[in-house]
Design a protein around this motif. Sequence first.
Motif, PDB file in Angstrom:
ATOM      1  N   TRP A   9      -7.304   4.196  -3.423  1.00  0.00           N
ATOM      2  CA  TRP A   9      -5.748   4.526  -3.034  1.00  0.00           C
ATOM      3  C   TRP A   9      -5.279   3.718  -4.157  1.00  0.00           C
ATOM      4  N   CYS A  48     -15.030   4.655   0.520  1.00  0.00           N
ATOM      5  CA  CYS A  48     -14.293   4.617   1.749  1.00  0.00           C
ATOM      6  C   CYS A  48     -14.149   5.953   2.063  1.00  0.00           C
ATOM      7  N   SER A  49     -13.252   6.192   3.267  1.00  0.00           N
ATOM      8  CA  SER A  49     -13.194   7.617   3.984  1.00  0.00           C
ATOM      9  C   SER A  49     -12.369   8.355   2.817  1.00  0.00           C
ATOM     10  N   ALA A  50     -11.547   7.724   1.969  1.00  0.00           N
ATOM     11  CA  ALA A  50     -10.994   8.629   1.010  1.00  0.00           C
ATOM     12  C   ALA A  50     -11.865   9.512  -0.025  1.00  0.00           C
ATOM     13  N   ASN A  52      -7.053  11.962   4.124  1.00  0.00           N
ATOM     14  CA  ASN A  52      -8.335  11.288   3.415  1.00  0.00           C
ATOM     15  C   ASN A  52      -8.175   9.577   3.649  1.00  0.00           C
ATOM     16  N   CYS A  53      -7.120   9.189   3.903  1.00  0.00           N
ATOM     17  CA  CYS A  53      -6.843   7.495   3.605  1.00  0.00           C
ATOM     18  C   CYS A  53      -6.340   7.025   4.918  1.00  0.00           C
ATOM     19  N   TRP A  54      -6.608   6.046   5.524  1.00  0.00           N
ATOM     20  CA  TRP A  54      -5.899   5.313   6.672  1.00  0.00           C
ATOM     21  C   TRP A  54      -4.505   5.157   6.301  1.00  0.00           C
ATOM     22  N   ASN A  55      -3.963   5.115   5.022  1.00  0.00           N
ATOM     23  CA  ASN A  55      -2.833   4.926   4.616  1.00  0.00           C
ATOM     24  C   ASN A  55      -1.903   6.192   4.844  1.00  0.00           C
ATOM     25  N   TYR A 107       0.864  -1.087   0.123  1.00  0.00           N
ATOM     26  CA  TYR A 107      -0.027  -0.012  -0.081  1.00  0.00           C
ATOM     27  C   TYR A 107       0.707   1.202   0.070  1.00  0.00           C
ATOM     28  N   CYS A 113     -10.505  -0.338  -3.869  1.00  0.00           N
ATOM     29  CA  CYS A 113      -9.845   0.804  -3.186  1.00  0.00           C
ATOM     30  C   CYS A 113      -9.362   2.056  -3.800  1.00  0.00           C
ATOM     31  N   TRP A 155     -10.163  14.000  -4.030  1.00  0.00           N
ATOM     32  CA  TRP A 155     -11.138  13.058  -4.654  1.00  0.00           C
ATOM     33  C   TRP A 155     -12.213  13.534  -5.292  1.00  0.00           C
TER      34      TRP A 155
END
Length: 452
Positions: free
Chosen positions: A404, A329-331, A347-350, A283, A402, A378
Amino acid sequence: MKISAYNCLTSSFVPGKHLAFNALTGAFLSLDDERLDDYATLLRSIDATGCPPDPVRPFQKTLIENGFVIPDECDEQAEISNRYHRGKAASRGLGLTIAPTITCNFGCSYCFQSHSNTRMDDERIDDLLTFVEARLEAGTSLSVTWFGGEPLGAFDVIEKLAPRLHALAVERDCTFGHSIITNGYLLTEPRAAFLASIPGFGDAQVTLDGARKHHDARRPTLAGNGTFDRILENLVAAARHIPILVRVNVDPRNIDGLEDLLDALIERGLRNVGVYLGHVWRYTDEVGATDLLTKEEFAAIETRFKFLKFRKGFAIGSSLPQPKRGALCSADSSNSFVLGPGGGIFNCWNEAHRDVHQAPGRYSPATEPHPGDVKQQWAGYEPSAKPACRSCHVAPLCMTGCPWEAAKLNDRGDCISARFNLADQLRLYDLEQSIALAEKARQPPARRTKIV
């Protein structure tokens, strides 16, 4: 009329029974031999003449009503795009992924994060609450995922935030839900009891990477010590208070330890916990060099693992695949944010492990820059733009997967397992539903009290 591009027909485990599924409508139908003939006749007639047979049989009418055959003017690609954008526009409420700290007590070989000692102080806690107060619309919902690093490494932050976030939701007449993603090493029984004491707790996701020898090699403490036994002990105690979901991150190095893990859970009385596989993937650049399973290989292992769970008495956990509507997703969601411990909005957990200076927005101070600016990355995301996705039979279930990962690819999205194992998912779902119905039929009828 024309045939939908998203039909799937497969045999079930019951002789003479077939299953029909449409990925755009989510329709799932059971077919005996007579209905199977009706299905085949309808599709042949549409393919040859563009019209249903005359007369239309009752089951053929059902197939038409459920989208297996559609009007010529129906644009299924446009419908996928419209669902995405309509769902995003209609979404309300606030979704937060909160990282109380980026510190972690583990040294996992495949971790996608770089870890610093950053943790949320009291000033950032107040800023976060101010951020939520300004954006939580009355009568909607507030959903929180405790994340990290290892979130229980800053448990005092959760103790301060959780009751205040719940109280704010109650004050605004909003529903409240929260869950946690943790390595489980610090998930003591008192901490599980505290999480359960805050209304709306969903589950604790804890990672166990197969048998002890595999897990301890992949997920040791920073000092290099094994963690498997302590996590299992914690799960036994925590399961008295909260639902547990076990994630097993798999790659070619640990797939032969899956059965031993299930046996260890059974031995500890944890057959009722949820267990599912996660795909180790690159990721971020932080992921160490390791052999990875392809998407297709992972999908095959996932199917075999579900059968293994079934044989050992675990709930398969099969659900009927559902077409997606709205943000993925959250992004790409306009009202979901990842909040780091140093005041950054991501934006993203990553991205949660990144420094606040790398964040596209700040909740501290809560007004600069405006959080809406964070979502510009996004805002123009289009799930129907990838060429390979436009011809994929599971596109409505996935919408590129995903964002991302999909953003890294030019011609296709981030393929989900259903692209490779949809038929098996349908069979497993039908099997679990059939068993549930059979067990219900075996139960004695409820006794009725005669009222005189």
